[in-house]
Design an enzyme around this catalytic site. Structure first.
Site, PDB file in Angstrom:
ATOM      1  N   ASN A 208       1.012  -1.071   0.043  1.00 61.11           N
ATOM      2  CA  ASN A 208       0.088  -0.091   0.052  1.00 61.11           C
ATOM      3  C   ASN A 208       0.896   1.067   0.038  1.00 61.11           C
ATOM      4  OD1 ASN A 208       0.610   0.790   3.034  1.00 61.11           O
ATOM      5  ND2 ASN A 208      -0.298  -1.239   3.107  1.00 61.11           N
ATOM      6  N   PRO A 303      -2.671 -12.290  10.226  1.00 59.73           N
ATOM      7  CA  PRO A 303      -2.951 -12.263  11.684  1.00 59.73           C
ATOM      8  C   PRO A 303      -3.379 -10.695  11.780  1.00 59.73           C
ATOM      9  CG  PRO A 303      -0.894 -12.485  11.716  1.00 59.73           C
ATOM     10  CD  PRO A 303      -1.260 -12.700  10.517  1.00 59.73           C
ATOM     11  N   LYS A 335     -13.994  -0.386  15.807  1.00 58.20           N
ATOM     12  CA  LYS A 335     -12.491  -0.917  15.891  1.00 58.20           C
ATOM     13  C   LYS A 335     -11.843  -0.842  17.469  1.00 58.20           C
ATOM     14  CE  LYS A 335     -10.518  -0.978  11.314  1.00 58.20           C
ATOM     15  NZ  LYS A 335     -10.506   0.048  10.011  1.00 58.20           N
ATOM     16  N   LYS A 339     -10.988  -4.548  18.450  1.00 60.38           N
ATOM     17  CA  LYS A 339      -9.686  -4.823  18.940  1.00 60.38           C
ATOM     18  C   LYS A 339      -9.178  -4.417  20.361  1.00 60.38           C
ATOM     19  CE  LYS A 339      -8.642  -3.843  13.964  1.00 60.38           C
ATOM     20  NZ  LYS A 339      -7.719  -4.170  13.012  1.00 60.38           N
TER      21      LYS A 339
HETATM   22  O1  PMT Z   1       2.486   6.073   6.854  1.00 57.31           O
HETATM   23  P1  PMT Z   1       2.016   7.407   6.476  1.00 57.31           P
HETATM   24  O2  PMT Z   1       2.204   7.827   5.101  1.00 57.31           O
HETATM   25  O3  PMT Z   1       2.412   8.278   7.342  1.00 57.31           O
HETATM   26  O4  PMT Z   1       0.372   7.260   6.478  1.00 57.31           O
HETATM   27  C1  PMT Z   1      -0.152   7.048   7.915  1.00 57.31           C
HETATM   28  C2  PMT Z   1      -1.280   6.037   7.789  1.00 57.31           C
HETATM   29  C3  PMT Z   1      -2.504   6.573   6.779  1.00 57.31           C
HETATM   30  C4  PMT Z   1      -0.725   4.861   7.093  1.00 57.31           C
HETATM   31  C5  PMT Z   1      -1.765   5.922   9.166  1.00 57.31           C
HETATM   32  O5  PMT Z   1      -2.273   7.166   9.791  1.00 57.31           O
HETATM   33  C6  PMT Z   1      -2.840   4.783   9.344  1.00 57.31           C
HETATM   34  O6  PMT Z   1      -4.042   4.992   9.150  1.00 57.31           O
HETATM   35  N1  PMT Z   1      -2.388   3.508   9.785  1.00 57.31           N
HETATM   36  C7  PMT Z   1      -3.300   2.444   9.964  1.00 57.31           C
HETATM   37  C8  PMT Z   1      -3.467   1.907   8.309  1.00 57.31           C
HETATM   38  C9  PMT Z   1      -4.376   0.609   8.607  1.00 57.31           C
HETATM   39  O7  PMT Z   1      -3.808  -0.269   8.354  1.00 57.31           O
HETATM   40  O8  PMT Z   1      -5.700   0.722   9.128  1.00 57.31           O
HETATM   41  P2  PMT Z   1      -6.789  -0.438   9.228  1.00 57.31           P
HETATM   42  O9  PMT Z   1      -7.974   0.379   9.514  1.00 57.31           O
HETATM   43  O10 PMT Z   1      -6.653  -1.267   8.199  1.00 57.31           O
HETATM   44  O11 PMT Z   1      -6.326  -1.129  10.391  1.00 57.31           O
HETATM   45  C10 PMT Z   1      -6.725  -0.881  11.846  1.00 57.31           C
HETATM   46  C11 PMT Z   1      -5.644  -0.978  12.775  1.00 57.31           C
HETATM   47  O12 PMT Z   1      -5.146  -2.285  12.995  1.00 57.31           O
HETATM   48  C12 PMT Z   1      -4.280  -0.366  12.590  1.00 57.31           C
HETATM   49  O13 PMT Z   1      -3.626   0.150  13.702  1.00 57.31           O
HETATM   50  C13 PMT Z   1      -3.328  -1.287  12.024  1.00 57.31           C
HETATM   51  O14 PMT Z   1      -1.870  -0.993  12.213  1.00 57.31           O
HETATM   52  C14 PMT Z   1      -3.891  -2.394  12.606  1.00 57.31           C
HETATM   53  N2  PMT Z   1      -3.717  -3.670  11.844  1.00 57.31           N
HETATM   54  C15 PMT Z   1      -4.569  -3.946  10.593  1.00 57.31           C
HETATM   55  C16 PMT Z   1      -4.445  -5.182  10.027  1.00 57.31           C
HETATM   56  C17 PMT Z   1      -3.538  -6.161  10.441  1.00 57.31           C
HETATM   57  N3  PMT Z   1      -3.347  -7.320   9.974  1.00 57.31           N
HETATM   58  N4  PMT Z   1      -3.062  -6.174  11.753  1.00 57.31           N
HETATM   59  C18 PMT Z   1      -3.159  -5.007  12.276  1.00 57.31           C
HETATM   60  O15 PMT Z   1      -2.690  -4.596  13.574  1.00 57.31           O
END
Ligand code: PMT
Length: 406
Positions: A208, A303, A335, A339
């Site tokens: 991504n 995971p 979330k 989580k």
């Molecule tokens: O890196 P930058 O360019 O500065 O951009 C920042 C960002 C947009 C990446 C950051 O601000 C952000 O939003 N990060 C989380 C991205 C994400 O994976 O979001 P999600 O909604 O899909 O996941 C929710 C949370 O679960 C996140 O904290 C993620 O780290 C975590 N996750 C997701 C999937 C997974 N398999 N395991 C996880 O722990």
């Protein structure tokens, strides 16, 4: 620039200049960005290359001929929050008192908009000489902050006032001058940043647009406030400063294992990493060949690191980010529960001027108790806000544990 504050360190030509690289290292370790400007005589005691290496920034040397920009003394003058001249020799103090501007550092000081701290270091008899005493008085009257030298044995073997203060003390004075908080001392924080990559064959992968800037800003800010930080990161578009302890990983499963290992001993986990929810079910051993017609890639679930740590947490505060394109508050709340997190920072990843790869972001902070909007801000400022909420959450936990008696 990831550092919350930036300092200009002026190094002048006394024996204590040999301590300048360590001073730079300590300032940076405490999250402060350092630019070194040195006089010609300082180069007799310490090399520009050493200071450039430890500061990870170009060193401003005495003459303009070494600079690409002839107006550097003016263009640079607004870039600093504080200037520290350490060590300041009798000669340089005399120049400052006389308003003499005959090299880059002395000229820069005349143009600076920030407070200037002067740390004299010299032989005790020189330090008590009437000329030096009067010059320091002139500087104090003009608003310079003079850091008195320590009493003790100086480099020449004479005992008296003239030693550069202990470096941690100088760092403390600078931090105080910058108004920096030290409220995370003794706290261990794991921060994740960047993007994971899930290989499909030896040359292709799923990933991504995360640059890692958000996570890096949080790691730098936490370190700046005294925390012990480990940055577990996927692929980053930004270089990680040497003073931040980091561990690179590639895939979601590698990140899971690194975070799991670090989690038990930490006080907080901040997951800014953009982790792949799915990976190709199989990794082809050779480059997948082009074939007529449609191809389908089977995906299997990765995971969920945040959810898994949320289940395992004991004393830890667990902070997640949420990449959303709509319904920030509802999705954030969902979330937070799913989580078992303590804080979810929601950002709208459909906007191009914030979030992925931008220096800015706009967060909705969702906790069990509240929802707060940050407005659009630089990631380094948002990092401080995330940490402020962490501090709030920690004191709530302590209050609950002591039955509200704290
Ligand atoms: O890196 P930058 O360019 O500065 O951009 C920042 C960002 C947009 C990446 C950051 O601000 C952000 O939003 N990060 C989380 C991205 C994400 O994976 O979001 P999600 O909604 O899909 O996941 C929710 C949370 O679960 C996140 O904290 C993620 O780290 C975590 N996750 C997701 C999937 C997974 N398999 N395991 C996880 O722990």
């Amino acid at each position: 620039m990831n550092s919350v504050k930036n300092v200009l360190l002026g190094v002048t030509g006394g024996i204590a200049a040999y301590r300048a690289p360590e001073l730079v290292r300590l300032l940076r370790k405490s999250g402060i960005g350092v630019r070194v400007a040195m006089t010609k005589n300082a180069e007799l005691f310490v090399t520009p290359m050493t200071l450039e290496t430890v500061s990870e920034r170009k060193v401003w040397r005495a003459g303009w001929q070494e600079q690409e920009n002839p107006l550097i003394h003016l263009t640079e003058s607004n870039d600093y929050d504080l200037a520290l001249i350490a060590p300041a020799t009798a000669n340089f103090i005399g120049k400052l008192a006389g308003g003499i501007a005959d090299d880059l550092l002395s000229t820069l000081v005349l143009a600076l908009a920030c407070p200037v701290y002067v740390a004299p270091a010299m032989n005790p008899r020189m330090y008590s000489n009437r000329a030096v005493v009067d010059n320091l008085d002139i500087l104090k009257k003009r608003g310079f902050i003079v850091i008195p030298p320590e009493d003790g044995e100086t480099a020449c073997g004479e005992v008296g006032e003239g030693r550069l203060p202990q470096l941690p003390k100088l760092v403390e004075i600078v931090r105080h001058g910058l108004g920096l908080k030290s409220d995370l001392e003794g706290v261990k924080i794991v921060v994740t940043a960047g993007r994971t990559e899930e290989p499909l064959d030896p040359v292709r992968y799923l990933s991504n647009r995360s640059s890692g800037k958000m996570g890096l800003a949080i790691a730098a800010a936490a370190q700046g406030r005294g925390a012990e930080v480990i940055l577990i990161h996927g692929i980053m578009s930004k270089r990680i400063p040497e003073n931040i302890k980091s561990m690179p990983v590639r895939t979601a499963r590698e990140m899971y294992s690194a975070v799991s290992n670090a989690f038990a001993g930490c006080d907080a986990l901040v997951m800014t990493a953009a982790v792949a929810d799915y990976r190709p079910a199989e990794i082809a051993p050779n480059k997948i060949k082009k074939k007529e017609g449609r191809r389908t890639i089977e995906l299997t679930e990765n995971p969920d690191i945040l959810a898994s740590m949320g289940q395992k947490k004991t004393k830890q505060i667990v902070i997640g980010f949420a990449a959303e394109t709509e319904n920030a508050v509802n999705n954030g709340r969902k979330k937070l529960l799913e989580k078992n997190a303590d804080l979810i920072c929601v950002n709208d990843v459909s906007r191009l001027n914030i979030g992925f790869d931008s220096d800015f972001n706009e967060l909705t902070f969702v906790t069990k108790q509240s929802v707060r909007q940050s407005g659009k801000l630089a990631k380094r400022i948002l990092a401080e806000k995330v940490l402020d909420i962490f501090v709030e959450l920690t004191s709530e936990v302590k209050r609950t544990a002591t039955g509200g008696n704290e």
